[in-house]
Design an enzyme around this catalytic site. Structure first.
Site, PDB file in Angstrom:
ATOM      1  N   TYR A  56      -1.607  -0.158  10.343  1.00 29.69           N
ATOM      2  CA  TYR A  56      -1.766  -0.656   8.963  1.00 29.69           C
ATOM      3  C   TYR A  56      -0.510  -0.383   8.139  1.00 29.69           C
ATOM      4  CZ  TYR A  56      -3.516  -0.904   4.145  1.00 29.69           C
ATOM      5  OH  TYR A  56      -3.687  -1.202   2.802  1.00 29.69           O
ATOM      6  N   SER A  99       0.867  -1.186   0.000  1.00 34.84           N
ATOM      7  CA  SER A  99       0.000   0.000   0.000  1.00 34.84           C
ATOM      8  C   SER A  99       0.899   1.230   0.000  1.00 34.84           C
ATOM      9  CB  SER A  99      -0.854   0.015   1.267  1.00 34.84           C
ATOM     10  OG  SER A  99      -1.435   1.292   1.462  1.00 34.84           O
TER      11      SER A  99
HETATM   12  N1  LIG Z   1      -8.632  -0.370  -1.863  1.00 34.10           N
HETATM   13  C1  LIG Z   1      -7.653   0.430  -1.481  1.00 34.10           C
HETATM   14  O1  LIG Z   1      -7.767   1.665  -1.389  1.00 34.10           O
HETATM   15  C2  LIG Z   1      -6.288  -0.153  -1.202  1.00 34.10           C
HETATM   16  C3  LIG Z   1      -5.169   0.704  -1.174  1.00 34.10           C
HETATM   17  C4  LIG Z   1      -3.917   0.160  -0.900  1.00 34.10           C
HETATM   18  C5  LIG Z   1      -3.789  -1.194  -0.662  1.00 34.10           C
HETATM   19  N2  LIG Z   1      -4.895  -1.988  -0.685  1.00 34.10           N
HETATM   20  C6  LIG Z   1      -4.712  -3.416  -0.407  1.00 34.10           C
HETATM   21  O2  LIG Z   1      -5.309  -4.160  -1.453  1.00 34.10           O
HETATM   22  C7  LIG Z   1      -5.870  -5.369  -0.926  1.00 34.10           C
HETATM   23  C8  LIG Z   1      -7.332  -5.475  -1.314  1.00 34.10           C
HETATM   24  O3  LIG Z   1      -8.025  -4.293  -0.946  1.00 34.10           O
HETATM   25  P1  LIG Z   1      -9.594  -4.178  -1.221  1.00 34.10           P
HETATM   26  O4  LIG Z   1      -9.956  -2.754  -1.074  1.00 34.10           O
HETATM   27  O5  LIG Z   1      -9.942  -4.905  -2.460  1.00 34.10           O
HETATM   28  O6  LIG Z   1     -10.139  -5.006   0.054  1.00 34.10           O
HETATM   29  P2  LIG Z   1     -11.627  -5.529   0.367  1.00 34.10           P
HETATM   30  O7  LIG Z   1     -11.846  -5.274   1.819  1.00 34.10           O
HETATM   31  O8  LIG Z   1     -12.591  -5.009  -0.607  1.00 34.10           O
HETATM   32  O9  LIG Z   1     -11.487  -7.096   0.147  1.00 34.10           O
HETATM   33  C9  LIG Z   1     -10.683  -7.850   0.975  1.00 34.10           C
HETATM   34  C10 LIG Z   1     -11.094  -9.306   0.888  1.00 34.10           C
HETATM   35  O10 LIG Z   1     -10.243 -10.045   1.774  1.00 34.10           O
HETATM   36  C11 LIG Z   1     -11.026 -10.958   2.502  1.00 34.10           C
HETATM   37  N3  LIG Z   1     -10.335 -11.283   3.754  1.00 34.10           N
HETATM   38  C12 LIG Z   1     -10.196 -10.505   4.863  1.00 34.10           C
HETATM   39  N4  LIG Z   1      -9.533 -11.179   5.815  1.00 34.10           N
HETATM   40  C13 LIG Z   1      -9.241 -12.397   5.308  1.00 34.10           C
HETATM   41  C14 LIG Z   1      -8.569 -13.534   5.821  1.00 34.10           C
HETATM   42  N5  LIG Z   1      -8.116 -13.565   7.079  1.00 34.10           N
HETATM   43  N6  LIG Z   1      -8.419 -14.612   5.017  1.00 34.10           N
HETATM   44  C15 LIG Z   1      -8.929 -14.618   3.749  1.00 34.10           C
HETATM   45  N7  LIG Z   1      -9.606 -13.571   3.234  1.00 34.10           N
HETATM   46  C16 LIG Z   1      -9.747 -12.470   3.996  1.00 34.10           C
HETATM   47  C17 LIG Z   1     -12.350 -10.243   2.714  1.00 34.10           C
HETATM   48  O11 LIG Z   1     -13.401 -11.168   3.035  1.00 34.10           O
HETATM   49  C18 LIG Z   1     -12.538  -9.570   1.362  1.00 34.10           C
HETATM   50  O12 LIG Z   1     -13.189 -10.419   0.441  1.00 34.10           O
HETATM   51  C19 LIG Z   1      -5.581  -5.332   0.578  1.00 34.10           C
HETATM   52  O13 LIG Z   1      -4.375  -6.001   0.824  1.00 34.10           O
HETATM   53  C20 LIG Z   1      -5.410  -3.851   0.867  1.00 34.10           C
HETATM   54  O14 LIG Z   1      -4.630  -3.619   2.025  1.00 34.10           O
HETATM   55  C21 LIG Z   1      -6.128  -1.507  -0.947  1.00 34.10           C
END
Ligand SMILES: NC(=O)c1ccc[n+]([C@@H]2O[C@H](COP(=O)([O-])OP(=O)(O)OC[C@H]3O[C@@H](n4cnc5c(N)ncnc54)[C@H](O)[C@@H]3O)[C@@H](O)[C@H]2O)c1
Length: 252
Positions: free
Chosen positions: A156, A146
């Protein structure tokens, strides 16, 4: 449409929704079979049913990345059903606002849980997929970091800084098996969970105050970089974390 990933199998954690699901679709469009491994098994099954079709094979699997036995079971099921694993996408994470405040705002259990999912989960899934990748002549691991990893002032951010470290460590450790390990570091990207948590104003302020490119990240900005890193075009790249931030977080 090119079929760069024909014959490849991807194991995507957190594949039920958001970036994980969008990337499953992108890989599927280019010929990969995808296993969507998620604690939300119902959501993973639903997403898999939507993606599965004549040209894309998709399955949903129950998987908690923080639980070693659950990971071993899900990886074994993916290997049995899809024939092996070539690509591991370590995407599942806890990432919402609660974890972007100070350590003192969380209980010790919440802090441990954050690191169990965001950091140890990557170690567990990577170790579990390694032998299948080795048997198939190599593979690619892609970790979701991230932009917060470049200004680690919150629990985080620290967990995502650890993801950058793991990317370097695992790239070293797995290179002998022909496995490349890289990471993508997106800025705020409008997935459903993020849209539910962040206001329009917070999005605008993040763009205005931090980015050089003055628009919201699109899911395609992130998934296109992920496709590149998983592809043969990135065959000489390992141990890197690529920022997809519109120029934000350039300072660290
Ligand atoms: N969306 C953003 O703005 C953003 C920015 C930077 C980094 N990220 C990173 O990208 C990734 C995805 O982000 P997103 O926004 O799509 O997330 P999201 O919350 O939409 O989806 C995350 C998914 O992970 C699953 N999950 C959570 N804990 C789990 C576990 N213990 N085992 C298996 N599955 C699990 C959830 O059920 C969900 O389906 C993450 O690693 C997040 O930190 C996201």
């Amino acid at each position: 449409m090119s079929r760069r990933f024909a014959g490849k199998v991807a194991f995507i954690t957190g594949g039920a929704t958001g970036i994980g699901r969008a990337f499953a679709q992108a890989l599927g469009n280019e010929g990969a079979a995808v296993a969507l491994a998620d604690v939300d098994w119902e959501g993973a099954n639903q997403a898999a049913a939507e993606l599965d079709g004549p040209t894309t094979r998709a399955i949903g699997l129950p998987c908690d990345v923080a639980d070693n036995r659950s990971v071993q079971r899900a990886v074994a099921d993916a290997v049995t059903e899809l024939g092996g694993i070539d690509l591991l996408i370590n995407n599942a994470a806890r990432h919402l606002k609660k974890f972007n405040r100070g350590f003192s705002s969380l209980t010790p259990e919440e802090i441990r849980d954050l690191f169990d999912v965001n950091v140890i989960g990557i170690v567990t899934c990577s170790l579990a997929c390694r032998s299948s990748m080795r048997e198939r002549g190599g593979g690619v691991i892609l970790n979701m970091a991230s932009s917060a990893a470049f200004m680690p002032t919150t629990p985080y951010g620290v967990s995502k800084l650890a993801v950058r470290g793991l990317t370097v460590a695992l790239a070293n450790e797995f290179a002998a098996d022909g496995i490349r390990v890289n990471a993508v570091a997106p800025t705020l990207t409008p997935t459903e969970s993020v849209l539910a948590e962040f206001s329009e104003q917070e999005f605008e302020s993040s763009i205005k105050n931090r980015q050089l490119i003055q628009r919201r990240a699109a899911l395609d900005d992130v998934t296109n970089t992920m496709l590149f890193l998983c592809s043969e075009d990135a065959a000489f790249i390992t141990g890197e974390t690529i920022r997809v931030t519109g120029g934000a977080a350039l300072s660290v």
